[in-house]
Design an enzyme around this catalytic site. Structure first.
Site, PDB file in Angstrom:
ATOM      1  N   GLU A 169     -30.348 -60.772  39.536  1.00  0.00           N
ATOM      2  CA  GLU A 169     -30.253 -61.146  40.838  1.00  0.00           C
ATOM      3  C   GLU A 169     -29.574 -60.044  41.731  1.00  0.00           C
ATOM      4  OE1 GLU A 169     -27.222 -64.184  39.704  1.00  0.00           O
ATOM      5  OE2 GLU A 169     -26.202 -63.897  41.405  1.00  0.00           O
TER       6      GLU A 169
ATOM      7  N   HIS B 228     -22.059 -67.177  32.881  1.00  0.00           N
ATOM      8  CA  HIS B 228     -23.160 -68.296  32.191  1.00  0.00           C
ATOM      9  C   HIS B 228     -22.809 -68.372  30.693  1.00  0.00           C
ATOM     10  CE1 HIS B 228     -26.173 -66.276  35.295  1.00  0.00           C
ATOM     11  NE2 HIS B 228     -25.369 -67.085  35.950  1.00  0.00           N
TER      12      HIS B 228
ATOM     13  N   ASN C  92     -30.511 -67.785  35.466  1.00  0.00           N
ATOM     14  CA  ASN C  92     -29.556 -68.553  35.731  1.00  0.00           C
ATOM     15  C   ASN C  92     -29.539 -69.818  35.217  1.00  0.00           C
ATOM     16  OD1 ASN C  92     -30.364 -66.646  37.842  1.00  0.00           O
ATOM     17  ND2 ASN C  92     -28.400 -66.593  38.426  1.00  0.00           N
TER      18      ASN C  92
HETATM   19  P1  FDA Z   1     -19.502 -77.117  33.977  1.00  0.00           P
HETATM   20  O1  FDA Z   1     -18.898 -75.935  33.640  1.00  0.00           O
HETATM   21  O2  FDA Z   1     -20.303 -77.105  35.277  1.00  0.00           O
HETATM   22  O3  FDA Z   1     -18.672 -78.528  34.271  1.00  0.00           O
HETATM   23  C1  FDA Z   1     -17.716 -78.742  33.103  1.00  0.00           C
HETATM   24  C2  FDA Z   1     -16.588 -79.601  33.980  1.00  0.00           C
HETATM   25  O4  FDA Z   1     -15.730 -80.100  32.920  1.00  0.00           O
HETATM   26  C3  FDA Z   1     -15.918 -78.800  34.875  1.00  0.00           C
HETATM   27  O5  FDA Z   1     -15.655 -79.492  35.989  1.00  0.00           O
HETATM   28  C4  FDA Z   1     -14.325 -78.804  34.053  1.00  0.00           C
HETATM   29  O6  FDA Z   1     -13.232 -78.786  34.899  1.00  0.00           O
HETATM   30  C5  FDA Z   1     -14.429 -80.143  33.247  1.00  0.00           C
HETATM   31  N1  FDA Z   1     -13.663 -80.007  31.928  1.00  0.00           N
HETATM   32  C6  FDA Z   1     -13.580 -79.009  31.058  1.00  0.00           C
HETATM   33  N2  FDA Z   1     -12.857 -79.157  29.985  1.00  0.00           N
HETATM   34  C7  FDA Z   1     -12.305 -80.565  30.300  1.00  0.00           C
HETATM   35  C8  FDA Z   1     -11.518 -81.776  29.615  1.00  0.00           C
HETATM   36  N3  FDA Z   1     -11.011 -81.341  28.571  1.00  0.00           N
HETATM   37  N4  FDA Z   1     -11.182 -82.613  30.330  1.00  0.00           N
HETATM   38  C9  FDA Z   1     -11.796 -82.970  31.343  1.00  0.00           C
HETATM   39  N5  FDA Z   1     -12.450 -82.158  32.067  1.00  0.00           N
HETATM   40  C10 FDA Z   1     -12.865 -81.177  31.595  1.00  0.00           C
HETATM   41  N6  FDA Z   1     -25.905 -70.824  37.393  1.00  0.00           N
HETATM   42  C11 FDA Z   1     -26.996 -71.055  38.084  1.00  0.00           C
HETATM   43  O7  FDA Z   1     -27.733 -71.423  37.439  1.00  0.00           O
HETATM   44  N7  FDA Z   1     -27.230 -70.319  39.255  1.00  0.00           N
HETATM   45  C12 FDA Z   1     -26.265 -69.626  39.866  1.00  0.00           C
HETATM   46  O8  FDA Z   1     -26.474 -69.142  41.035  1.00  0.00           O
HETATM   47  C13 FDA Z   1     -24.916 -69.453  38.833  1.00  0.00           C
HETATM   48  N8  FDA Z   1     -23.812 -68.795  39.764  1.00  0.00           N
HETATM   49  C14 FDA Z   1     -22.537 -68.729  39.121  1.00  0.00           C
HETATM   50  C15 FDA Z   1     -21.453 -68.365  39.991  1.00  0.00           C
HETATM   51  C16 FDA Z   1     -20.218 -68.517  39.132  1.00  0.00           C
HETATM   52  C17 FDA Z   1     -19.009 -67.790  40.079  1.00  0.00           C
HETATM   53  C18 FDA Z   1     -20.266 -69.416  38.070  1.00  0.00           C
HETATM   54  C19 FDA Z   1     -18.707 -69.272  37.530  1.00  0.00           C
HETATM   55  C20 FDA Z   1     -21.224 -69.994  37.719  1.00  0.00           C
HETATM   56  C21 FDA Z   1     -22.424 -69.593  38.131  1.00  0.00           C
HETATM   57  N9  FDA Z   1     -23.670 -70.206  37.239  1.00  0.00           N
HETATM   58  C22 FDA Z   1     -24.812 -70.292  37.920  1.00  0.00           C
HETATM   59  C23 FDA Z   1     -23.345 -71.034  36.255  1.00  0.00           C
HETATM   60  C24 FDA Z   1     -23.181 -72.415  36.314  1.00  0.00           C
HETATM   61  O9  FDA Z   1     -22.721 -72.993  37.081  1.00  0.00           O
HETATM   62  C25 FDA Z   1     -23.065 -73.280  34.927  1.00  0.00           C
HETATM   63  O10 FDA Z   1     -24.094 -72.879  33.912  1.00  0.00           O
HETATM   64  C26 FDA Z   1     -22.881 -74.586  35.155  1.00  0.00           C
HETATM   65  O11 FDA Z   1     -21.903 -74.964  35.865  1.00  0.00           O
HETATM   66  C27 FDA Z   1     -22.576 -75.139  33.625  1.00  0.00           C
HETATM   67  O12 FDA Z   1     -22.901 -76.484  33.694  1.00  0.00           O
HETATM   68  P2  FDA Z   1     -22.012 -77.730  32.519  1.00  0.00           P
HETATM   69  O13 FDA Z   1     -22.548 -78.892  32.915  1.00  0.00           O
HETATM   70  O14 FDA Z   1     -22.231 -76.791  31.110  1.00  0.00           O
HETATM   71  O15 FDA Z   1     -20.544 -77.531  32.732  1.00  0.00           O
END
Ligand code: FDA
Length: 500
Positions: free
Chosen positions: A356, A441, A479
């Site tokens: 990217e 990721h 991504n």
């Molecule tokens: P996700 O991580 O989204 O959600 C999990 C949630 O559960 C969080 O809100 C967390 O607080 C909560 N949680 C965790 N443990 C808990 C508990 N015990 N009790 C209650 N709540 C809890 N991907 C992409 O496709 N394109 C992109 O451009 C980008 N860019 C990017 C930039 C940055 C800075 C980051 C950090 C990530 C990306 N990503 C990305 C990755 C993408 O955001 C990521 O893959 C997904 O959010 C993952 O989705 P999930 O549903 O797995 O969980």
């Protein structure tokens, strides 16, 4: 004592969780979502909900006393980070030895902080990583559904060619083409029409005002505006915020008992209670869901969980790097925070890379081209349980990242030699060129078909499901969030038809 019951509970509010809650709610099933982060809908004293990358405040970070930006330095100066008060901010960086993992915290999970790139992997690669999932169904039904629900859109190519905010991407494209490489537009869930109006100064700036990883005040279709809004609209879904699930146990009659801890935004514990549910869906992300099940197995609360729980974790081959451009080749002072272009060398038989073209939203000319390279790295980490801290600890050695660096180096050496340019040595706190000690990721830990059946049902337990990125075996080649969303749609359709 169990004080509360809900027919279905979804842990987390990220992609997998949001899809699941919407479909449960639409089917008439009262569903409670538990999210450890905040609901981000209230402006602070500056009138903004989120702080930007140039002047981050406590809203930026999940209980840190200093921000932890991915670009640690610029010209070796520590200018990106700020001292802040610990607070329930929106971006977390979770540290494990040689690897740290960025995750979003709040209603919408990663959608609040990510780069909005909405990329569907090449079908041949999807078939390679998840061979037991019907690709016809994914590409015919669930990817299109996910993209439409997420609000995926594409940049207007004519505007792209002339706008100021993508000069940096056009410069990187030119350098890639000089080396004989192909670039491709990447779809986004950032509203490109809004961005066009930002550049024309018709609306408040967000992507063009250095807002990305600490949240966007405008323009981005994060999950709270798409899936979660629809879920709440069913009237059957409620969300409790600042509520962390700590433990999962099971009663004789099959009811799951959750130990749930509520905090305030300053981190004070308000209370711990027990909550019962028949159907439990884990959508706490690769780190969160995996930790809950590793802890439950190794403390004996869910003793039937097997060896596959905690295995198969990968970084999606993430490596970040910068190149130094010639002075006559500026990237422009305004860089859109949302990438729109990638270098697609995924079909390279030896070193597949999807890079990217990333912004450096510094608000000034940097003469730098930045990239987040996604590589095909077969190395996998796993999680152990540490009783002293009650945490799941990622086992990942720095040497496991070398394959990713080698692949990225082969691609970018080619670009540098074709353009007479060099790498940047000043961006990651020391003189390294390739930064692979963090990932955006995180994928895997509860892999589909291994820790669960082919629809996310956890082996050994009825009515216990995984819905998020922990299902994906460490790599998506692009991504990941569209794939996480599409897979969650596919799985919940089957679960609703068969298990309720
Ligand atoms: P996700 O991580 O989204 O959600 C999990 C949630 O559960 C969080 O809100 C967390 O607080 C909560 N949680 C965790 N443990 C808990 C508990 N015990 N009790 C209650 N709540 C809890 N991907 C992409 O496709 N394109 C992109 O451009 C980008 N860019 C990017 C930039 C940055 C800075 C980051 C950090 C990530 C990306 N990503 C990305 C990755 C993408 O955001 C990521 O893959 C997904 O959010 C993952 O989705 P999930 O549903 O797995 O969980």
């Amino acid at each position: 004592a169990v004080t509360d019951h809900s027919p279905a509970v979804v842990v987390g509010t990220g992609y997998g969780a949001a899809v699941t809650a919407l479909r449960l709610g639409a089917a008439g099933i009262p569903t409670l979502m538990l999210e450890m982060g905040q609901l981000w809908n209230t402006p602070g004293e500056d009138g903004k909900i989120f702080s930007d990358m140039l002047s981050p405040d406590r809203r930026s970070s999940w209980f840190k006393s200093r921000t932890e930006a991915p670009l640690a330095s610029f010209l070796w100066l520590d200018i990106a980070n700020r001292d802040i008060d610990p607070y329930a901010g929106v971006l977390d960086r979770v540290h494990f030895g040689d690897m740290s993992v960025y995750v979003g915290r709040g209603v919408g999970g990663g959608s609040l902080v990510n780069g909005a790139m909405a990329v569907t992997p090449k079908r041949w690669y999807f078939e390679e990583i998840l061979p037991e999932v019907d690709a016809d169904e994914m590409y015919g039904t669930y990817y299109p559904l996910a993209n439409s629900m997420l609000g995926t859109n594409s940049v207007d190519p004519a505007w792209f060619e002339t706008c100021d905010s993508y000069q940096f991407a056009r410069v990187s494209r030119k350098h890639a083409q000089t080396a004989g490489l192909t670039t491709t537009f990447v779809p986004s869930v950032y509203d490109f029409d809004y961005m066009r109006r930002e550049e024309a100064n018709e609306v408040p700036r967000s992507a063009l005002a250095s807002e990305v990883i600490y949240g966007n005040n405008h323009g981005k279709r994060s999950l709270d505006k798409s899936y979660l809004a629809a879920a709440l609209g069913t009237g059957n879904v409620t969300i409790q915020t600042l509520t962390e699930v700590r433990d999962i146990a099971q009663e004789q009659d099959g009811t799951y008992t959750l130990t749930v801890r509520r905090i305030d935004a300053e981190g004070n514990v308000l209370g711990v209670r027990q909550l019962g549910t028949k159907y439990l869906f884990l959508g706490a992300g690769s780190l969160g869901s995996t930790e809950l099940l590793v802890r439950a197995r190794d403390t004996g609360k869910l003793p039937n969980l097997g060896e596959e729980v905690g295995q198969g974790w990968g970084t999606n081959g993430n490596v970040m790097l910068g190149r130094a451009n010639h002075v006559w080749d500026p990237v422009g002072a305004v860089e859109s925070g949302m990438p729109a272009l990638g270098i697609d060398a995924w079909d390279d038989p030896v070193n597949p890379v999807f890079a990217e073209i990333a912004p450096v939203p510094a608000g000034l000319e940097t003469w730098a081209s930045l990239y987040l390279a996604i590589t095909k790295n077969p190395e996998r980490g796993w999680f152990s349980y540490d009783p002293a801290t009650d945490k799941a600890v990622l086992q990942w050695d720095v040497a496991q990242g070398q394959r990713s660096i080698d692949a990225a180096k082969s691609l970018f050496d080619r670009i540098n030699s074709a353009n007479g340019t060099i790498y940047r040595y000043d961006l990651f706190g020391d003189t390294r060129v390739f930064e692979n000690r963090f990932t955006y990721h995180p994928l895997g830990g509860l892999v589909l078909g291994k820790a669960t059946d082919l629809y996310g049902r956890v082996h050994g337990y009825r009515n216990l499901y995984v819905t998020d990125g922990s299902l994906i075996p460490g790599s998506t080649g692009v991504n990941p969030f569209v794939t996480i969303t599409a897979l969650a749609e596919r799985n919940i359709a089957r679960v609703l038809a068969e298990d309720f």
